[in-house]
Design a protein around this motif. Structure first.
Motif, PDB file in Angstrom:
ATOM      1  N   THR A   1       2.344   7.430  -9.325  1.00 61.69           N
ATOM      2  CA  THR A   1       3.428   7.157  -8.323  1.00 61.69           C
ATOM      3  C   THR A   1       3.281   5.473  -8.283  1.00 61.69           C
ATOM      4  O   THR A   1       2.552   5.052  -8.984  1.00 61.69           O
ATOM      5  N   SER A   2       4.352   4.987  -7.627  1.00 60.07           N
ATOM      6  CA  SER A   2       4.858   3.685  -7.819  1.00 60.07           C
ATOM      7  C   SER A   2       5.734   3.396  -6.592  1.00 60.07           C
ATOM      8  O   SER A   2       6.182   4.109  -5.988  1.00 60.07           O
ATOM      9  N   GLY A   3       5.799   1.901  -6.661  1.00 55.93           N
ATOM     10  CA  GLY A   3       6.665   1.423  -5.453  1.00 55.93           C
ATOM     11  C   GLY A   3       6.041   1.744  -4.094  1.00 55.93           C
ATOM     12  O   GLY A   3       4.909   1.804  -3.727  1.00 55.93           O
ATOM     13  N   ALA A   4       7.069   1.931  -3.230  1.00 53.55           N
ATOM     14  CA  ALA A   4       6.726   2.216  -1.692  1.00 53.55           C
ATOM     15  C   ALA A   4       5.854   3.673  -1.637  1.00 53.55           C
ATOM     16  O   ALA A   4       5.104   3.865  -0.869  1.00 53.55           O
ATOM     17  N   ALA A   5       6.132   4.827  -2.591  1.00 55.61           N
ATOM     18  CA  ALA A   5       5.297   5.787  -2.589  1.00 55.61           C
ATOM     19  C   ALA A   5       3.699   5.609  -2.745  1.00 55.61           C
ATOM     20  O   ALA A   5       2.949   6.155  -2.170  1.00 55.61           O
ATOM     21  N   PHE A   6       3.657   4.851  -3.826  1.00 59.46           N
ATOM     22  CA  PHE A   6       2.406   4.304  -4.273  1.00 59.46           C
ATOM     23  C   PHE A   6       1.706   3.698  -2.885  1.00 59.46           C
ATOM     24  O   PHE A   6       0.617   3.792  -2.660  1.00 59.46           O
ATOM     25  N   ASP A   7       2.254   2.610  -2.417  1.00 56.73           N
ATOM     26  CA  ASP A   7       1.798   1.927  -1.094  1.00 56.73           C
ATOM     27  C   ASP A   7       1.450   2.927  -0.044  1.00 56.73           C
ATOM     28  O   ASP A   7       0.370   2.845   0.735  1.00 56.73           O
ATOM     29  N   ARG A   8       2.330   3.995   0.287  1.00 55.99           N
ATOM     30  CA  ARG A   8       1.832   5.018   1.364  1.00 55.99           C
ATOM     31  C   ARG A   8       0.663   5.742   0.940  1.00 55.99           C
ATOM     32  O   ARG A   8      -0.204   5.935   1.788  1.00 55.99           O
ATOM     33  N   LEU A   9       0.660   6.313  -0.253  1.00 57.90           N
ATOM     34  CA  LEU A   9      -0.641   6.955  -0.645  1.00 57.90           C
ATOM     35  C   LEU A   9      -1.699   5.818  -0.431  1.00 57.90           C
ATOM     36  O   LEU A   9      -2.925   6.417   0.033  1.00 57.90           O
TER      37      LEU A   9
ATOM     38  N   ASP B   1      -0.920  -3.694 -10.128  1.00 57.44           N
ATOM     39  CA  ASP B   1       0.427  -3.482 -11.270  1.00 57.44           C
ATOM     40  C   ASP B   1       1.245  -2.191 -10.528  1.00 57.44           C
ATOM     41  O   ASP B   1       2.369  -2.199 -11.127  1.00 57.44           O
ATOM     42  N   LYS B   2       0.945  -1.693  -9.494  1.00 56.88           N
ATOM     43  CA  LYS B   2       1.642  -0.719  -9.043  1.00 56.88           C
ATOM     44  C   LYS B   2       2.232  -1.004  -7.684  1.00 56.88           C
ATOM     45  O   LYS B   2       3.330  -0.582  -7.473  1.00 56.88           O
ATOM     46  N   SER B   3       1.728  -1.784  -6.976  1.00 61.31           N
ATOM     47  CA  SER B   3       2.235  -2.046  -5.438  1.00 61.31           C
ATOM     48  C   SER B   3       3.534  -3.162  -5.628  1.00 61.31           C
ATOM     49  O   SER B   3       3.079  -4.124  -6.274  1.00 61.31           O
ATOM     50  N   PRO B   4       4.797  -2.948  -4.902  1.00 59.90           N
ATOM     51  CA  PRO B   4       5.685  -3.907  -5.085  1.00 59.90           C
ATOM     52  C   PRO B   4       5.492  -4.962  -3.882  1.00 59.90           C
ATOM     53  O   PRO B   4       6.219  -6.002  -3.768  1.00 59.90           O
ATOM     54  N   ASP B   5       4.335  -4.889  -2.860  1.00 62.46           N
ATOM     55  CA  ASP B   5       3.949  -5.537  -1.709  1.00 62.46           C
ATOM     56  C   ASP B   5       3.135  -6.807  -1.957  1.00 62.46           C
ATOM     57  O   ASP B   5       2.057  -6.139  -2.319  1.00 62.46           O
ATOM     58  N   PRO B   6       3.396  -8.173  -1.951  1.00 62.41           N
ATOM     59  CA  PRO B   6       2.543  -9.090  -2.077  1.00 62.41           C
ATOM     60  C   PRO B   6       1.410  -8.810  -1.189  1.00 62.41           C
ATOM     61  O   PRO B   6       0.342  -9.301  -1.538  1.00 62.41           O
ATOM     62  N   ASP B   7       1.734  -8.587   0.354  1.00 66.28           N
ATOM     63  CA  ASP B   7       0.683  -8.468   1.205  1.00 66.28           C
ATOM     64  C   ASP B   7      -0.457  -7.338   1.034  1.00 66.28           C
ATOM     65  O   ASP B   7      -1.617  -7.495   1.301  1.00 66.28           O
ATOM     66  N   MET B   8       0.062  -6.233   0.317  1.00 68.08           N
ATOM     67  CA  MET B   8      -0.621  -5.187   0.045  1.00 68.08           C
ATOM     68  C   MET B   8      -1.906  -5.571  -1.160  1.00 68.08           C
ATOM     69  O   MET B   8      -2.889  -5.510  -1.019  1.00 68.08           O
TER      70      MET B   8
END
Length: 202
Positions: free
Chosen positions: A143-151, A83-90
């Motif tokens: 968090t969400s988006g790129a910040a979420f993916d980083r965490l 629900d929170k990552s914008p990255d399909p690969d993630m």
């Protein structure tokens, strides 16, 4: 984030986890103790470990008791990804790791049952390296988006790295053949997952 960018904490954490694996976790903040015998064998196993059945020794029980909550909390974090990552690969990587963790948890719980040790969490409330805390889960969830993916990438990398560290410790010092076999399989799986994560983060 590159593979080496998050190594500062795990380098010290490896010592902490090795100590907690062979010595038992006796404080809310685990502290490395230099009193383990050569080869990583426990000199002061937990009372639960002393009652283990069959070929299960203190290291086997400590490893299983540590990996169960580590995997459970990692799964709670990975459940946020769709629900929170914008990255399909993630999202795809999180799904693969989640599936592997759930399979491992079944085997870990079976081993704990066979050991005869009560199913409790001796690490409840402890800030163990490689274990995502409820507070960290809350911060990630805000968090969400790129910040979420980083965490998620940071915490997942630490979790996988520490899983490899303690799996290696179990293989060196464990006495249960089945537990050591699972540790070897998990080390291989987690190392592969780390490589996938590094390629994604790179």
């Amino acid at each position: 984030m590159r593979a080496g960018a998050f190594l500062a904490r795990p380098a010290t954490a490896a010592v902490v986890l090795a100590a907690s694996l062979t010595m038992g976790c006796a404080a809310t903040a685990p502290v490395p103790r230099p009193s383990a015998a050569p080869g990583g064998q426990a000199t002061a196993p937990s009372p639960a470990a002393l009652t283990a059945a069959g070929d299960f020794g203190p290291t086997d029980v400590a490893w299983v008791e540590l990996m169960i909550p580590m995997d459970e909390l990692a799964l709670r974090m990975l459940a946020l990804v769709p629900d929170k990552s914008p990255d399909p690969d993630m999202k795809r990587l999180a799904a693969r790791i989640s599936t592997a963790h759930r399979t491992e948890l079944v085997k870990l719980r079976q081993l704990l049952l066979r050991s005869g040790v009560p199913e409790t969490n001796p690490h409840q409330g402890h800030n163990m390296p490689g274990m995502v805390t409820p507070e960290e889960l809350g911060a990630i969830g805000r968090t969400s988006g790129a910040a979420f993916d980083r965490l998620v990438t940071e915490h997942l990398r630490e979790h996988l790295m520490q899983s490899v560290v303690v799996a290696q410790g179990e293989q060196r010092s464990g006495t249960s053949e089945d537990t050591r076999t699972l540790a070897a399989a998990m080390e291989k799986t987690r190392s592969s997952q780390l490589a996938d994560l590094d390629r994604l983060a790179g």
